[in-house]
Design a protein around this motif. Structure first.
Motif, PDB file in Angstrom:
ATOM      1  N   LEU A  36      11.681  -4.470  -0.375  1.00 42.32           N
ATOM      2  CA  LEU A  36      10.433  -5.538  -0.306  1.00 42.32           C
ATOM      3  C   LEU A  36       9.748  -5.274   0.675  1.00 42.32           C
ATOM      4  O   LEU A  36       8.048  -4.685   0.749  1.00 42.32           O
ATOM      5  N   PHE A  37       9.659  -5.320   2.211  1.00 39.14           N
ATOM      6  CA  PHE A  37       8.692  -4.383   3.158  1.00 39.14           C
ATOM      7  C   PHE A  37       7.860  -3.169   3.126  1.00 39.14           C
ATOM      8  O   PHE A  37       7.314  -3.059   2.988  1.00 39.14           O
ATOM      9  N   ALA A  38       8.817  -2.142   2.801  1.00 41.43           N
ATOM     10  CA  ALA A  38       8.300  -0.970   1.918  1.00 41.43           C
ATOM     11  C   ALA A  38       7.305  -0.862   1.056  1.00 41.43           C
ATOM     12  O   ALA A  38       6.460   0.232   1.236  1.00 41.43           O
ATOM     13  N   PHE A  39       8.227  -1.412   0.135  1.00 38.56           N
ATOM     14  CA  PHE A  39       7.051  -1.496  -1.034  1.00 38.56           C
ATOM     15  C   PHE A  39       5.461  -1.492  -0.846  1.00 38.56           C
ATOM     16  O   PHE A  39       4.741  -0.997  -1.121  1.00 38.56           O
ATOM     17  N   GLY A  40       5.250  -3.384  -0.097  1.00 40.02           N
ATOM     18  CA  GLY A  40       3.932  -3.273   0.213  1.00 40.02           C
ATOM     19  C   GLY A  40       3.745  -3.393   1.340  1.00 40.02           C
ATOM     20  O   GLY A  40       2.397  -2.805   0.987  1.00 40.02           O
ATOM     21  N   ALA A  41       4.481  -2.206   1.639  1.00 46.70           N
ATOM     22  CA  ALA A  41       3.578  -0.912   2.701  1.00 46.70           C
ATOM     23  C   ALA A  41       2.881  -0.318   2.294  1.00 46.70           C
ATOM     24  O   ALA A  41       1.555   0.149   2.527  1.00 46.70           O
ATOM     25  N   GLY A  42       3.715   0.157   1.593  1.00 47.21           N
ATOM     26  CA  GLY A  42       3.137   1.779   0.357  1.00 47.21           C
ATOM     27  C   GLY A  42       2.453   1.210  -0.646  1.00 47.21           C
ATOM     28  O   GLY A  42       1.158   2.165   0.356  1.00 47.21           O
ATOM     29  N   LEU A  43       2.179  -0.278  -0.924  1.00 51.07           N
ATOM     30  CA  LEU A  43       0.684  -0.545  -1.448  1.00 51.07           C
ATOM     31  C   LEU A  43       0.043  -0.611  -0.674  1.00 51.07           C
ATOM     32  O   LEU A  43      -1.717   0.019  -1.053  1.00 51.07           O
ATOM     33  N   THR A  72      -0.911   0.163   2.137  1.00 47.66           N
ATOM     34  CA  THR A  72      -1.406   2.082   2.663  1.00 47.66           C
ATOM     35  C   THR A  72      -2.793   2.459   1.283  1.00 47.66           C
ATOM     36  O   THR A  72      -3.529   3.136   2.137  1.00 47.66           O
ATOM     37  N   TYR A  73      -1.157   2.843   0.343  1.00 47.34           N
ATOM     38  CA  TYR A  73      -2.874   3.217  -1.056  1.00 47.34           C
ATOM     39  C   TYR A  73      -3.745   2.503  -1.401  1.00 47.34           C
ATOM     40  O   TYR A  73      -4.751   2.915  -0.777  1.00 47.34           O
ATOM     41  N   LEU A  74      -3.956   1.003  -1.358  1.00 46.20           N
ATOM     42  CA  LEU A  74      -5.208   0.469  -1.130  1.00 46.20           C
ATOM     43  C   LEU A  74      -6.332   0.508  -0.461  1.00 46.20           C
ATOM     44  O   LEU A  74      -7.529   1.074  -0.900  1.00 46.20           O
ATOM     45  N   ILE A  75      -5.942   0.441   0.947  1.00 46.44           N
ATOM     46  CA  ILE A  75      -6.412   0.750   1.748  1.00 46.44           C
ATOM     47  C   ILE A  75      -7.093   1.746   2.252  1.00 46.44           C
ATOM     48  O   ILE A  75      -8.429   2.308   2.461  1.00 46.44           O
ATOM     49  N   ARG A  76      -6.302   2.804   2.051  1.00 46.17           N
ATOM     50  CA  ARG A  76      -6.684   4.263   2.183  1.00 46.17           C
ATOM     51  C   ARG A  76      -7.909   4.795   0.753  1.00 46.17           C
ATOM     52  O   ARG A  76      -8.573   5.385   0.467  1.00 46.17           O
ATOM     53  N   THR A  77      -7.115   4.129  -0.320  1.00 42.01           N
ATOM     54  CA  THR A  77      -8.508   4.601  -1.480  1.00 42.01           C
ATOM     55  C   THR A  77      -9.689   3.303  -1.747  1.00 42.01           C
ATOM     56  O   THR A  77     -10.353   3.890  -1.756  1.00 42.01           O
ATOM     57  N   PHE A  78      -9.792   2.585  -1.158  1.00 41.07           N
ATOM     58  CA  PHE A  78     -10.449   1.489  -1.575  1.00 41.07           C
ATOM     59  C   PHE A  78     -10.991   0.402  -0.475  1.00 41.07           C
ATOM     60  O   PHE A  78     -11.919   0.156  -0.794  1.00 41.07           O
ATOM     61  N   GLY A  79     -10.258   0.996   0.733  1.00 37.28           N
ATOM     62  CA  GLY A  79     -10.813   0.039   2.093  1.00 37.28           C
ATOM     63  C   GLY A  79     -11.418   0.745   2.821  1.00 37.28           C
ATOM     64  O   GLY A  79     -11.676   1.953   2.330  1.00 37.28           O
ATOM     65  N   GLY A  80     -12.452   0.171   3.871  1.00 37.56           N
ATOM     66  CA  GLY A  80     -12.758   0.471   4.677  1.00 37.56           C
ATOM     67  C   GLY A  80     -11.958   1.705   5.685  1.00 37.56           C
ATOM     68  O   GLY A  80     -12.952   3.031   6.055  1.00 37.56           O
ATOM     69  N   PHE A  81     -11.427   1.934   5.529  1.00 38.12           N
ATOM     70  CA  PHE A  81     -10.063   2.713   6.797  1.00 38.12           C
ATOM     71  C   PHE A  81      -9.909   3.941   5.787  1.00 38.12           C
ATOM     72  O   PHE A  81      -9.708   4.201   5.465  1.00 38.12           O
ATOM     73  N   PRO A  82      -9.839   4.650   6.392  1.00 38.53           N
ATOM     74  CA  PRO A  82      -9.850   6.511   6.130  1.00 38.53           C
ATOM     75  C   PRO A  82      -7.899   5.996   6.052  1.00 38.53           C
ATOM     76  O   PRO A  82      -7.394   6.912   4.745  1.00 38.53           O
ATOM     77  N   ASP A  83      -7.177   5.938   6.793  1.00 40.15           N
ATOM     78  CA  ASP A  83      -5.918   5.881   6.821  1.00 40.15           C
ATOM     79  C   ASP A  83      -5.458   4.277   7.266  1.00 40.15           C
ATOM     80  O   ASP A  83      -6.001   3.612   7.422  1.00 40.15           O
ATOM     81  N   MET A 103      -2.126   3.091   7.086  1.00 44.00           N
ATOM     82  CA  MET A 103      -1.139   3.313   7.540  1.00 44.00           C
ATOM     83  C   MET A 103      -0.447   1.723   8.434  1.00 44.00           C
ATOM     84  O   MET A 103       0.527   0.924   8.717  1.00 44.00           O
ATOM     85  N   ALA A 104      -1.399   1.674   9.759  1.00 45.91           N
ATOM     86  CA  ALA A 104      -1.974   0.919  10.781  1.00 45.91           C
ATOM     87  C   ALA A 104      -1.505  -0.451  10.491  1.00 45.91           C
ATOM     88  O   ALA A 104      -0.516  -1.461  10.631  1.00 45.91           O
ATOM     89  N   PHE A 105      -2.231  -0.356   9.079  1.00 47.90           N
ATOM     90  CA  PHE A 105      -2.723  -1.843   8.954  1.00 47.90           C
ATOM     91  C   PHE A 105      -1.483  -2.763   7.796  1.00 47.90           C
ATOM     92  O   PHE A 105      -1.394  -3.793   8.081  1.00 47.90           O
ATOM     93  N   ALA A 106      -0.999  -1.270   7.558  1.00 50.86           N
ATOM     94  CA  ALA A 106      -0.152  -2.194   5.959  1.00 50.86           C
ATOM     95  C   ALA A 106       1.236  -2.453   7.062  1.00 50.86           C
ATOM     96  O   ALA A 106       1.305  -3.080   6.346  1.00 50.86           O
TER      97      ALA A 106
END
Lengths: 182, 560, 344
Positions: free
Chosen positions: C292-299, C301-312, C314-317
């Protein structure tokens, strides 16, 4: 500005209504507090709290007439449990009420005259005997309340502390060896 | 080939078995004395059946089983009872327990035994009684009275599992027993099978004991036994735990608090099967067992040892080395450190390891838990040891129980793998014993409450009944009077306090008794010596004083 | 014999050795880093390590805890390395020091020290830096051959400690945005994935050079799994999630969404999957919880990278999922021996 105010008060009214509804809908009937407190008390019925038994003490606590630190047989653990149950602060034992090690009463059977006074004093009927017959204590039922000690006319009842034996021995809390001094 | 199952986790500690399994079992010499504890089994302690100074024969009953769940204790050799007192014994607490000390006379003279040439002629209850009388208990470590485990239950018990896995490092006593006495183990298993009416017997032996496996298989072939299968199971600790072995052999998981017989399986140690055979066929009580002596000794090996033999005398046979700090009874994973080197061997003693600093280095200080879950990966009960540790450490016992503390079998696999060196099992033992103590206290409190409430209601009832009786009597009396004389009744107190009347009645009764007592003269009071008279006077004076003291509070009591 | 209890034997694996192995596994990635971006990263690694050890010692001293066993457990060093690897190598020295000090003192020790911190300290340090000093955090070194000028080791040292560059060299000439950042900016300017990826900053799969650094971390991660230092669940679940989500978006619209492989090999995805998510202290303990944890982090990460304000992302995920760990653990407790439902 006005719309913001309206929105805020709207939310406040809505939430208030929900809370009010919940308070009526999920109302708890009766006050089971006395029984809950009584369940925590050790049931020695010793009266050391100044009340004639555990239930009266529980009632007094529930009604706010007694402190939670008046039960030495319950120990500090007991106070802690009461504090948790009632949501109040832990209060250490004060004055004379200091817990003693657990004990059971023992009748020196050679001196017993069979007066039945201790039988009448025992709150849990843990003494067997009849008039002019030797009495004895059922150790398993004795709560260690000491109420039988003062009435004995020949002072043949003593309290025997329960010693640690292989049967009642407990594992100790592991020592956490990591300290700054090492 | 039978399909074997797996259990979760497990570890592979160095087995260290090769040191002690190279030489055959040796008969240990008669020791200088035997210290035989009366509580060597699960259940009630046995009650001494002999007196100090009494001469006993080998195999004579010296401790009677007390109650249903208990076991008998016998003299391991002939000799004299030197003491019945509390001594240090082989237990975890290190607290003394009642022991019988036996000084051997050197003749090793057997009591007359009651052999049974053909056990098939005995009824099942006779067989169980024989086992009970012989003090046969589980020799795998649990020391549960075997007769109690050998009842056919309503549920059909399909499988009898014989445990020869011996998964703990260092221990080889079952290995050697199976190599040397395979036929007798199988005979014992046959008796168990009959008592449980099981179909199959599965004998599980870890595959690091090929000699034992082939010896057992050869014995099965030789005896032409049907439905007995010797199965090599993978070597993984704790594969010899009863629950784990049952799982591996049958796929059945016996949860904590569930009887395996309810799931159709019963499990015994191979040593217990051997003792069962000796007890039934030859009538021999359980007075000796095989013990591995290993560790800091130059000749580690297995001995057949009389129960009660002081451990240091036994270890002396294995040429002990310097540097031994203490003895461990059992293996390094679940063994118990002995409170003294002189404690007697008991029925549960499968192994004695002389522990030195080199073999068992002192534990490193514990670091905080980093939640790495190596313990969870190793746990055969599929628990989350890191959570249990957290709760046990915080004394949050309710939560620990919620997280299945009591499913823990204390195998020690978690502590073994912990990179932070946390004594996890210690925390679980602590939490368990605290919970048991709390439960006992709660039970005592509930009993006390019940008895107190009963007493209150009884006093209330007695008062009421007396008052009612009295009222009825007086009513009847006054009615009779009115009828007879047809005169106005003389002042009948209707508002009489029943307590007052009671007091009056008691007083009357006491007076009456006094009069009676005065009238009766003791028969033997004539021709008394002055000394006797003085004694009597003194006693009378004391009695009078006591009566006085006794009466005062009674009066108080009745008034209240 | 009081004081001795079973089990009397233990497996000779310590926290210190586990952490040392994790640091060893970072070395291939670091080596490739140095190969492509020059030795500046070694300076920040050293700086971070020294800061971490001194702050750790200081915090232990203040709390009156024993210093030696905790310093020897290597956890502070590992935190320092992970943080240094997520900061631009040419960042001024005080940035590394402030980030590391914050990570060790606030996010580790104020929460109770080793084993008690709810958040990954390195990621907290990173988050603090990127929020507080966003400009300094975006000056990444250009890989060798791409920048107009390459700096020597002494030049890099000078810049890190004194902020001076050799005469005539401008900062822009030696630094550039990260591949993920560039992608984001270009997409924002209505660029198309295909054209953007033709830019020299990109290599075969992802960023030129940085894709090989990621491959180095992948290698290290495989070593850790092979040595059973970490369990495979977290990295596999994380990378699979990221791959599948990126794949779905890429299939829907390849002109605006890059390939899943690009996502796996850029930014902190690889180092995060094997070295950051797997921090035992801040990740779930139950098998289901790990998924669950890894799934949430992966999701995330992608959302922040693609739609969020930061380029990466990983850290916030990671930090967002760290918050959920107690809840995940509580609701994913496995069934214990003998208490499972009947297996079908």
């Amino acid at each position: 500005m006005l719309s913001a105010l309206l929105a805020m008060s709207g939310i406040a009214i809505a939430l208030g209504a929900v809370l009010g509804f919940a308070a009526i809908k999920f109302r708890v009937e009766g006050n089971p507090l006395v029984d809950k407190i009584d369940a925590v008390l050790p049931q020695t019925q010793c009266g050391q709290c100044g009340f004639p038994g555990c239930k009266p003490y529980a009632t007094a606590i529930a009604e706010g007439e007694a402190d939670i630190n008046k039960c030495p047989p319950g120990g500090e653990e007991g106070i802690q449990k009461l504090a948790n149950l009632l949501g109040v602060d832990f209060k250490p034992f004060g004055g004379e009420s200091i817990p003693k090690p657990k004990a059971v009463a023992l009748i020196d059977e050679s001196n017993c005259i069979g007066c039945t006074l201790c039988i009448q004093a025992c709150p849990v009927d843990a003494i067997v005997g009849a008039a002019k017959q030797m009495h004895t204590i059922i150790a398993a039922e004795c709560t260690g309340c000491e109420l039988c000690v003062p009435p004995c006319p020949v002072d043949c009842i003593t309290m025997q502390a329960i010693e640690e034996s292989a049967a009642n021995w407990k594992w100790k809390y592991p020592v956490y060896a990591l300290t700054a001094s090492k | 080939m039978r399909k074997l199952h797996q259990f979760h986790g497990g570890i592979h500690p160095p087995t260290n078995k090769a040191q002690s399994n190279q030489t055959p079992i040796v008969q240990a010499n008669l020791p200088s004395k035997l210290t035989i504890p009366l509580h060597q089994h699960v259940g009630n302690s046995a009650v001494p059946a002999v007196e100090i100074g009494q001469h006993v024969l080998k195999g004579q009953l010296i401790g009677c089983a007390e109650g249903n769940l208990s076991s008998s204790v016998h003299a391991s050799t002939s000799g004299m009872i030197a003491a019945i007192d509390k001594q240090l014994v082989a237990n975890s607490s290190g607290l003394p327990e009642l022991c019988i000390t036996l000084i051997p006379d050197g003749r090793d003279e057997w009591i007359e035994l009651d052999p049974c040439l053909d056990w098939l002629e005995c009824t099942h209850s006779e067989l169980r009684l024989k086992l009970r009388k012989a003090g046969v208990v589980g020799l795998g470590g649990a020391v549960f009275p075997s007769d109690m485990k050998l009842h056919a239950s309503q549920q059909k018990i399909k499988t009898l599992v014989l445990n020869g896995a011996e998964c703990e490092p260092y221990i080889t006593c079952d290995d050697l027993l199976m190599r040397e006495r395979a036929a007798e183990i199988l005979e014992g298993a046959q008796i168990m099978r009959a008592l449980l009416s099981t179909e199959e017997i599965l004998i599980g032996i870890e595959d690091n004991k090929p000699e034992a496996i082939s010896a057992m298989r050869a014995a099965v072939l030789e005896g032409k036994y049907q439905g007995i299968e010797v199965i090599a199971v993978p070597t993984v600790y704790p594969g010899g735990g009863a629950k784990q072995l049952i799982r591996v052999l049958t796929g059945i998981e016996v949860a904590a608090g569930v009887r395996s017989t309810n799931l159709g399986v019963q499990c015994f140690n191979v040593g217990t099967a051997y003792s069962t055979w000796r007890a039934i066929r030859f009538g021999e009580p359980l007075i000796s067992r095989i013990v591995t002596v290993t560790g800091n000794v130059s000749h580690p090996q297995n001995f057949e040892v009389l129960i009660g033999t002081p451990m240091d005398e036994l270890v002396a046979h294995a040429a002990p080395l310097n540097g031994t700090r203490y003895y461990i009874m059992g293996g390094p994973m679940m063994g118990v450190p002995m409170p003294s080197m002189q404690v007697g061997v008991i029925k549960a003693t499968n192994c004695i390891i002389a522990a030195s600093k080199e073999i068992f280095p002192p534990a490193q200080p514990a670091l905080p838990c980093i939640r790495c879950t190596r313990c969870a990966d190793a746990c055969p009960a599929e628990l989350q040891p890191q959570e249990l540790y957290w709760f046990a450490k915080a004394k949050n016992f309710d939560k620990a129980e919620d997280y299945h503390l009591f499913d823990c079998i204390e195998c020690g696999a978690c502590s073994y793998v912990c990179p932070s060196n946390i004594p996890l099992v210690q925390y679980y033992r602590f939490a368990k014993s605290e919970i048991w103590a709390q439960e006992a206290n709660q039970k005592a409190a509930d009993t006390a409450r019940e008895r107190h409430e009963f007493r209150e209601s009884r006093i209330e009832r007695e008062k009421r009944e007396k008052a009612e009786k009295l009222a009825a009597k007086e009513k009847a009396a006054s009615a009779a009077k009115t009828q007879r004389t047809e005169q106005p009744p003389t002042l009948v107190k209707t508002d009489v306090n029943p307590e007052d009347t009671l007091q009056l009645k008691i007083q009357t009764a006491i007076d009456h008794a006094k009069e009676q007592a005065a009238a009766i003269k003791p028969l033997n009071t004539e021709q008394l010596t002055p000394a006797q008279q003085a004694q009597i006077d003194e006693i009378e004076a004391q009695r009078a004083r006591i009566r006085e003291m006794a009466l005062a509070p009674v009066a108080d009591h009745t008034k209240g | 014999m009081p004081g001795f209890f079973s089990p009397f034997i233990t497996k000779p694996v310590s926290v210190s050795q586990i952490m040392l192995n994790v640091m060893l596994a970072l070395i291939p990635g670091i080596a490739i880093y140095v190969w492509y971006f020059g030795p500046a990263i070694l300076i920040s690694l050293t700086l971070a390590s020294l800061t971490a050890l001194s702050v750790e010692a200081l915090m232990l001293k203040i709390q009156n805890k024993p210093i030696a066993p905790f310093l020897k457990d290597n956890t502070a060093l590992l935190t320092a390395w992970l943080l240094a690897l997520s900061i631009p190598p040419l960042a001024p020295w005080w940035l590394v020091v402030v980030g590391t000090a914050f990570a060790i003192s606030i996010s580790k020790h104020l929460y109770g020290g080793l084993g008690n911190n709810p958040f990954n300290p390195a990621m907290i340090g990173y988050a603090v830096l990127i929020i507080s000093f966003p400009v300094h955090m975006t000056h990444w070194l250009s890989p060798n051959g791409l920048g107009a000028i390459s700096l020597s080791f002494m030049d890099q040292l000078n810049y890190i400690f004194q902020g001076t560059l050799p005469a005539g060299v401008k900062l822009d000439a030696i630094t550039m945005a990260t591949p993920l950042d560039t992608l984001k900016t270009q997409l924002h300017l209505n660029g198309q994935v295909k054209e953007i990826l033709d830019m020299p900053i990109y290599g075969r799969l992802a960023g030129h050079g940085s894709e090989w650094v990621a491959a180095g971390f992948l290698l290290g991660g495989i070593y850790l799994i092979a040595k059973r230092i970490i369990s495979w669940h977290l990295p596999v679940a994380y990378l699979t999630t990221l791959f599948i989500i990126a794949g779905i978006f890429h299939l829907i619209d390849p002109t605006h969404y890059v390939t899943p492989m690009f996502h796996l090999f850029s930014g902190a995805a690889m180092i995060g999957a094997f070295f950051i998510l797997t921090d035992p202290v801040t990740s779930p303990t139950t098998p289901k919880g790990k998924w669950l944890f890894a799934f949430g982090a992966g999701l995330l990460t992608y959302l922040i990278r693609t739609f969020g304000g930061f380029p990466d992302g990983m850290a916030f995920a990671t930090l967002l999922m760290n918050i959920c760990v107690p809840l995940i653990d509580a609701y994913t407790q496995p069934k214990v021996f003998g208490k499972k439902e009947k297996r079908s």
